[in-house]
Design a protein around this motif. Structure first.
Motif, short mmCIF file in Angstrom:
data_model
loop_
_atom_site.label_atom_id
_atom_site.label_comp_id
_atom_site.label_asym_id
_atom_site.label_seq_id
_atom_site.Cartn_x
_atom_site.Cartn_y
_atom_site.Cartn_z
N PHE A 22 3.09 2.82 6.75
CA PHE A 22 1.47 2.70 7.68
C PHE A 22 2.29 1.38 8.19
O PHE A 22 1.71 0.23 7.46
N ALA A 27 2.55 2.97 1.28
CA ALA A 27 1.52 3.70 0.66
C ALA A 27 1.54 4.66 -0.63
O ALA A 27 1.34 4.57 -1.43
N GLY A 48 -6.60 3.63 -4.11
CA GLY A 48 -5.47 3.06 -2.60
C GLY A 48 -3.70 2.99 -3.37
O GLY A 48 -2.85 2.41 -2.62
N ALA A 49 -3.69 3.69 -4.36
CA ALA A 49 -2.98 3.88 -4.81
C ALA A 49 -1.87 5.11 -4.14
O ALA A 49 -0.44 5.44 -4.55
N GLY A 50 -2.57 6.24 -3.49
CA GLY A 50 -1.19 6.75 -2.67
C GLY A 50 -2.15 8.16 -2.91
O GLY A 50 -0.77 9.06 -2.59
N LYS A 51 -2.67 8.37 -3.79
CA LYS A 51 -3.16 10.18 -3.65
C LYS A 51 -2.69 10.79 -3.13
O LYS A 51 -3.07 11.83 -2.49
N THR A 52 -4.29 10.22 -2.16
CA THR A 52 -4.19 11.48 -1.22
C THR A 52 -3.55 11.33 -0.13
O THR A 52 -2.96 12.53 0.10
N THR A 53 -1.84 10.19 -0.16
CA THR A 53 -1.30 10.43 0.86
C THR A 53 -0.26 11.27 0.48
O THR A 53 0.48 11.91 1.23
P1 ADP Z 1 -5.97 7.05 -2.91
O1 ADP Z 1 -6.15 8.73 -2.41
O2 ADP Z 1 -5.01 7.14 -4.06
O3 ADP Z 1 -7.38 6.01 -2.93
P2 ADP Z 1 -4.66 6.49 -0.41
O4 ADP Z 1 -3.80 7.70 -0.35
O5 ADP Z 1 -5.78 7.47 0.36
O6 ADP Z 1 -5.25 6.46 -1.91
O7 ADP Z 1 -4.71 4.95 0.30
C1 ADP Z 1 -2.79 5.02 -0.20
C2 ADP Z 1 -3.14 3.42 0.98
O8 ADP Z 1 -2.18 3.97 2.42
C3 ADP Z 1 -4.29 3.05 1.19
O9 ADP Z 1 -3.98 1.40 0.91
C4 ADP Z 1 -5.07 3.11 2.43
O10 ADP Z 1 -5.55 2.13 3.37
C5 ADP Z 1 -3.79 3.10 2.97
N1 ADP Z 1 -3.71 4.56 3.81
C6 ADP Z 1 -3.32 5.93 4.03
N2 ADP Z 1 -3.95 6.64 5.02
C7 ADP Z 1 -3.65 5.53 6.35
C8 ADP Z 1 -3.20 6.52 7.51
N3 ADP Z 1 -3.17 7.00 8.12
N4 ADP Z 1 -2.95 4.79 8.03
C9 ADP Z 1 -3.08 3.48 7.06
N5 ADP Z 1 -3.10 3.12 5.87
C10 ADP Z 1 -3.48 4.15 5.50
#
Ligand code: ADP
Ligand code: MG
Length: 253
Positions: A22, A27, A48-53
């Motif tokens: 991003f 991510a 912020g590890a990327g789990k949701t991503t």
């Molecule tokens: P987790 O679920 O492990 O807490 P995320 O997957 O939500 O982590 O996020 C991983 C990183 O990617 C974070 O730093 C987050 O800010 C960034 N991030 C996630 N989605 C977006 C997006 N759509 N745009 C910009 N940055 C994003």
């Protein structure tokens, strides 16, 4: 055939060297993960590890810049949109429950059973008996038989989460993705959710992201630790809990 192809073919979900950026921030960074058919996997790791991503990539919400994402040994998920991926049998539970608050528990489940994505949808007139059985089965599974006539708005937070899981199960997913299901639950609800997922895992595969270590222990499954978009460690909870790097970046904080 290469070794990689053999692994992908036998797996339910296969992520290989997946990267997502991003605005230049990585991510996901060469993330590789293989889920066997029927497996339940717990994913842990700092914020912020990327789990949701990772879940966004599996469900088609986010496109990877690099890497392979293969479902059921053969379907290239990178080429499909969210609706097509859902109809392949990948159900996703988001953190916030999205039940219909003004409807009863039972009606919420019936709506899900009759939705276009449900296998019963086109057969609903002939199969109403089977549909009824499925409704009873789902109510019992999600621990809400006694609350079937209650408005969803009147359920506890934990019960709403279970109802939404029930609505996802009405679509008969092969793979259920669950993001932080026990956040905000009582200890009793948390323990019940672990046993609910163990029951669900008897018939389908599950990937569950969660921070609650008591809950993860109750699941009793293989754990993957994500950190900075990659796999830091993988194995039993005891194994990863004793990994010095895992303690440093996550457990020891
Ligand atoms: P987790 O679920 O492990 O807490 P995320 O997957 O939500 O982590 O996020 C991983 C990183 O990617 C974070 O730093 C987050 O800010 C960034 N991030 C996630 N989605 C977006 C997006 N759509 N745009 C910009 N940055 C994003
Ligand atoms: Mg998250």
């Amino acid at each position: 055939m290469t070794d990689t192809a053999v692994i992908a073919e036998d797996s339910l979900l296969y992520l290989d060297h997946v990267s997502v950026s991003f605005d230049g921030f990585r991510a996901l960074n060469n993330l590789s993960l293989v889920l066997q058919p029927g497996e339940m996997r717990a994913i842990i790791g700092p914020n912020g590890a990327g789990k949701t991503t990772m879940m966004d990539v599996i469900t088609g919400k986010t496109r990877p810049d690099d890497g392979d994402v293969v479902f059921d040994g053969r379907v290239d998920l990178r080429k499909l949109d969210e609706a097509s991926i859902a109809s392949l049998g990948i159900g996703r539970k988001f953190q916030k429950p999205t039940v219909f608050e003004s409807q009863t528990v039972e009606d919420n489940l019936l709506l899900a059973l009759k939705s276009p994505r449900s296998p019963w949808a086109s057969l609903r007139h002939r199969l109403s008996g089977i549909e009824r059985d499925r409704l009873e089965e789902l109510l019992s599974l999600i621990r809400l038989t006694h609350r079937r006539a209650a408005l969803a708005a009147d359920l506890s937070h934990g019960q709403k989460q279970w109802l939404e899981i029930g609505m996802l199960l009405a679509q008969e997913p092969k793979l259920l993705l669950v993001d932080e299901p026990v956040a905000g639950m009582t200890d009793a609800e948390t323990a019940e959710t672990a046993s609910l997922l163990v029951e669900i895992n008897k018939t389908r595969s599950v990937v569950v992201v969660e921070h609650d270590m008591t809950f993860v222990r109750d699941l009793g499954v293989k754990v993957t630790v994500l950190h900075e978009g990659s796999v830091l460690a993988e194995g039993s909870l005891d194994h990863v809990s004793n990994d010095q790097r895992v303690i440093e970046v996550y457990l020891g904080r």
